[in-house]
Design an enzyme around this catalytic site. Structure first.
Site, mmCIF file in Angstrom:
data_model
loop_
_atom_site.group_PDB
_atom_site.id
_atom_site.type_symbol
_atom_site.label_atom_id
_atom_site.label_comp_id
_atom_site.label_asym_id
_atom_site.label_seq_id
_atom_site.Cartn_x
_atom_site.Cartn_y
_atom_site.Cartn_z
ATOM 1 N N GLY A 18 89.474 -62.308 -38.844
ATOM 2 C CA GLY A 18 89.981 -63.646 -39.186
ATOM 3 C C GLY A 18 91.499 -63.668 -39.208
ATOM 4 O O GLY A 18 92.113 -64.219 -40.129
ATOM 5 N N ALA A 19 92.107 -63.103 -38.156
ATOM 6 C CA ALA A 19 93.574 -62.930 -38.157
ATOM 7 C C ALA A 19 94.310 -64.069 -37.469
ATOM 8 O O ALA A 19 95.517 -63.986 -37.278
ATOM 9 C CB ALA A 19 93.921 -61.603 -37.479
ATOM 10 N N ASN A 20 93.582 -65.148 -37.088
ATOM 11 C CA ASN A 20 94.280 -66.228 -36.376
ATOM 12 C C ASN A 20 94.656 -67.400 -37.285
ATOM 13 O O ASN A 20 95.123 -68.430 -36.803
ATOM 14 C CB ASN A 20 93.439 -66.734 -35.200
ATOM 15 C CG ASN A 20 92.112 -67.296 -35.661
ATOM 16 O OD1 ASN A 20 91.086 -66.665 -35.436
ATOM 17 N ND2 ASN A 20 92.086 -68.434 -36.326
ATOM 18 N N GLY A 23 95.600 -68.660 -41.710
ATOM 19 C CA GLY A 23 95.718 -68.391 -43.141
ATOM 20 C C GLY A 23 96.258 -67.015 -43.515
ATOM 21 O O GLY A 23 97.231 -66.522 -42.929
ATOM 22 N N GLY A 72 94.945 -64.037 -43.180
ATOM 23 C CA GLY A 72 94.781 -62.992 -42.162
ATOM 24 C C GLY A 72 95.913 -63.004 -41.154
ATOM 25 O O GLY A 72 96.439 -61.954 -40.774
ATOM 26 N N SER A 84 87.654 -62.357 -54.034
ATOM 27 C CA SER A 84 88.229 -63.530 -54.703
ATOM 28 C C SER A 84 87.958 -63.416 -56.198
ATOM 29 O O SER A 84 86.949 -62.832 -56.619
ATOM 30 C CB SER A 84 87.568 -64.798 -54.170
ATOM 31 O OG SER A 84 87.888 -65.892 -54.981
ATOM 32 N N TYR A 98 79.275 -69.107 -52.216
ATOM 33 C CA TYR A 98 80.580 -68.493 -51.928
ATOM 34 C C TYR A 98 80.874 -67.409 -52.973
ATOM 35 O O TYR A 98 81.257 -66.280 -52.624
ATOM 36 C CB TYR A 98 81.679 -69.557 -51.934
ATOM 37 C CG TYR A 98 83.067 -69.006 -51.661
ATOM 38 C CD1 TYR A 98 83.464 -68.660 -50.372
ATOM 39 C CD2 TYR A 98 83.988 -68.821 -52.701
ATOM 40 C CE1 TYR A 98 84.739 -68.149 -50.126
ATOM 41 C CE2 TYR A 98 85.255 -68.310 -52.462
ATOM 42 C CZ TYR A 98 85.633 -67.971 -51.171
ATOM 43 O OH TYR A 98 86.888 -67.457 -50.935
HETATM 44 N N1 LIG Z 1 92.722 -69.407 -49.783
HETATM 45 C C1 LIG Z 1 92.432 -68.969 -51.006
HETATM 46 O O1 LIG Z 1 92.870 -69.533 -52.028
HETATM 47 C C2 LIG Z 1 91.563 -67.764 -51.178
HETATM 48 C C3 LIG Z 1 91.313 -67.316 -52.491
HETATM 49 C C4 LIG Z 1 90.517 -66.196 -52.674
HETATM 50 C C5 LIG Z 1 90.011 -65.519 -51.587
HETATM 51 N N2 LIG Z 1 90.251 -65.981 -50.319
HETATM 52 C C6 LIG Z 1 89.698 -65.225 -49.195
HETATM 53 O O2 LIG Z 1 90.722 -64.954 -48.270
HETATM 54 C C7 LIG Z 1 90.168 -64.733 -46.975
HETATM 55 C C8 LIG Z 1 90.961 -65.512 -45.932
HETATM 56 O O3 LIG Z 1 90.776 -66.897 -46.188
HETATM 57 P P1 LIG Z 1 91.914 -67.989 -45.916
HETATM 58 O O4 LIG Z 1 92.144 -68.683 -47.190
HETATM 59 O O5 LIG Z 1 93.035 -67.380 -45.193
HETATM 60 O O6 LIG Z 1 91.086 -69.010 -44.993
HETATM 61 P P2 LIG Z 1 91.306 -69.434 -43.464
HETATM 62 O O7 LIG Z 1 92.714 -69.823 -43.223
HETATM 63 O O8 LIG Z 1 90.229 -70.421 -43.164
HETATM 64 O O9 LIG Z 1 91.050 -68.084 -42.688
HETATM 65 C C9 LIG Z 1 89.756 -67.571 -42.584
HETATM 66 C C10 LIG Z 1 89.639 -66.812 -41.285
HETATM 67 O O10 LIG Z 1 88.276 -66.359 -41.152
HETATM 68 C C11 LIG Z 1 87.810 -66.731 -39.854
HETATM 69 N N3 LIG Z 1 86.367 -66.907 -39.784
HETATM 70 C C12 LIG Z 1 85.596 -67.841 -40.366
HETATM 71 N N4 LIG Z 1 84.323 -67.702 -39.972
HETATM 72 C C13 LIG Z 1 84.288 -66.653 -39.109
HETATM 73 C C14 LIG Z 1 83.275 -66.032 -38.352
HETATM 74 N N5 LIG Z 1 82.019 -66.476 -38.349
HETATM 75 N N6 LIG Z 1 83.598 -64.974 -37.574
HETATM 76 C C15 LIG Z 1 84.871 -64.527 -37.520
HETATM 77 N N7 LIG Z 1 85.887 -65.085 -38.212
HETATM 78 C C16 LIG Z 1 85.589 -66.138 -38.989
HETATM 79 C C17 LIG Z 1 88.538 -68.042 -39.555
HETATM 80 O O11 LIG Z 1 88.459 -68.345 -38.176
HETATM 81 P P3 LIG Z 1 88.817 -69.833 -37.630
HETATM 82 O O12 LIG Z 1 90.307 -69.917 -37.631
HETATM 83 O O13 LIG Z 1 88.210 -69.832 -36.267
HETATM 84 O O14 LIG Z 1 88.204 -70.802 -38.589
HETATM 85 C C18 LIG Z 1 89.933 -67.702 -40.056
HETATM 86 O O15 LIG Z 1 90.629 -66.958 -39.107
HETATM 87 C C19 LIG Z 1 88.698 -65.146 -47.070
HETATM 88 O O16 LIG Z 1 87.901 -63.987 -47.188
HETATM 89 C C20 LIG Z 1 88.642 -65.941 -48.363
HETATM 90 O O17 LIG Z 1 87.366 -65.886 -48.965
HETATM 91 C C21 LIG Z 1 91.025 -67.083 -50.090
#
Ligand SMILES: NC(=O)c1ccc[n+]([C@@H]2O[C@H](COP(=O)([O-])OP(=O)(O)OC[C@H]3O[C@@H](n4cnc5c(N)ncnc54)[C@H](OP(=O)(O)O)[C@@H]3O)[C@@H](O)[C@H]2O)c1
Length: 290
Positions: free
Chosen positions: A10-12, A14, A16, A140, A168
C-alpha cells in the site's frame, strides 16, 4: 540504507507513500507493492524525482486475493534473494460487508490474512539476512476496541448486523496478535514489531466507507497529523539501530513502547489465530517447502 531492500504494501497513498519517500531519501532499494500498477509506477517516478533515488521498483499486489499475493511473492522471490525490511502497511476500511474471492470478510482478508500469507511466503528472503531483517505491521490504537470472533471471519453470520468499525478493529487486533506470534516463532531469526501511526489525515475512510463515516472522517482530518508525520514510527522501526534487537513490541506514534490490549497479549489466542490463518491460506503456501 543503500544496502537494504524494503518492501512496503500500500505504498501509493497515505502513510505507505510517505514511508516509501522517507526511506528512498535514505538510499534504500524499495519495492512498492500495490494493487493499482499505474498508480504504483506514478508514485515510483514521483519518489525518484523528489529523492534522486532510481532504485524504486513496483510489484502488483492485491491483498484481497490469495492468488495475487502468491503471484506477487513468487515474482519478488524470483528477482530478489533477500529482503531486509517488510512493511505490512496497506489497509482498508469499509462499512459494507464484502466477501473476497477466497470467502473471507474484506477487512480481515486484506488487513490480516493477505499480509499473513505474504509474510509466510517471503520468509525465505527475510531469513537470508541472518538475524537482521525486520517485519513491521501497521496496526492501530483501535485494536484496543477489538475482539476476535472466529465465526465472523467469513462474514457469513453478519448479514445486516455487519459493523465496519468492529471488523476493522478486529483486523487491527489481528495485526498485533500476528506480530506477537511471529516473534515467538521466528524471533531468533528476525525482528517483528507493530505500531499505531497516530490519527493521520489520509483517505482511508473516504474510499469505501459509507457517506456518514466519510463525512465524519473528513471533519476529523484538520485535527489529524499529516501522512509524513504518520510515517515516523514505520521509518523508525525500519531504519533505527536503536530497535535492531527489539521484537514482539507495539509502538505508538511517538516511537514509544506501549502495552497492547490484554486480548492482544493472549498467547493462546495468538496461536489459535495463527493456526486458523495457516489453514485459510494453506493452498497458496504449497510448494514453498518442497
Ligand atoms: N489514517 C489513520 O489515521 C490510521 C490510523 C491507524 C492505523 N492506520 C493504518 O495505516 C495503514 C495505512 O493507511 P492510510 O491511513 O495510509 O490509508 P490509505 O491512504 O488509504 O492507504 C492505504 C493503502 O492500502 C492500499 N490497499 C487497500 N486495499 C488494498 C488491497 N486489497 N491490496 C493492496 N493494497 C491495498 C491502498 O491502495 P489504493 O491507493 O489503491 O486504495 C493504499 O495504498 C493501514 O493499515 C491503516 O489501517 C491508519
Amino acid at each position: 540504507m543503500e544496502d537494504k531492500t524494503i518492501l512496503i504494501t500500500g505504498a501509493n497513498d497515505g502513510i505507505g507513500r510517505a514511508t516509501a519517500e522517507r526511506l528512498a531519501a535514505r538510499g534504500a532499494h524499495l519495492v512498492l507493492a500495490c494493487r493499482d500498477e499505474v498508480k504504483a509506477q506514478q508514485t515510483a517516478q514521483a519518489i525518484t524525482s523528489k529523492t534522486g533515488n532510481h532504485r524504486i521498483d513496483t510489484l502488483p499486489l492485491d491483498l484481497s486475493s490469495f492468488r495475487s499475493v502468491r503471484a506477487a511473492a513468487d515474482e519478488f522471490l524470483a528477482e530478489h534473494p533477500k529482503l531486509d525490511v517488510l512493511i505490512n502497511n496497506a489497509g482498508v476500511y469499509t462499512d459494507t460487508l464484502e466477501i473476497t474471492e477466497d470467502g473471507y470478510e474484506l477487512q480481515f482478508a486484506v488487513n490480516h490474512l493477505g499480509h499473513f500469507l505474504l509474510t509466510m511466503l517471503l520468509l525465505p528472503a527475510l531469513r537470508c539476512c541472518r538475524n537482521c531483517s525486520r517485519v513491521i505491521n501497521v496496526s492501530s490504537a483501535l485494536h484496543f476496541k477489538g475482539g476476535l470472533d472466529f465465526s465472523s471471519f467469513d462474514g457469513k453470520a453478519a448479514g445486516k448486523s455487519y459493523s465496519g468499525t468492529k471488523a476493522y478493529a478486529q483486523s487491527k487486533l489481528s495485526n498485533v496478535l500476528f506480530t506477537m506470534e511471529l516473534d515467538r516463532r521466528f524471533g531468533q531469526e528476525l525482528t517483528t514489531n507493530c505500531l499505531h501511526p497516530g490519527l493521520v489525515g489520509t483517505r482511508l475512510a473516504n474510499k469505501k466507507a459509507g457517506a456518514l463515516t466519510s463525512t465524519v472522517w473528513s471533519m476529523y482530518k484538520p485535527f489529524a497529523i499529516k501522512p509524513n508525520k504518520g510515517a515516523d514510527t514505520s521509518v523508525y522501526l525500519a531504519a533505527s539501530p536503536e530497535v535492531k534487537d527489539v521484537s514482539g513490541r507495539y509502538f505508538d506514534e511517538n516511537q514509544c513502547l506501549q502495552k497492547p490490549s490484554s486480548i492482544a497479549r493472549n498467547e493462546q489466542l495468538a496461536r489459535r489465530l495463527w493456526e486458523y490463518s495457516e489453514q485459510a491460506v494453506a493452498d497458496f503456501l504449497k510448494g514453498e517447502e518442497e
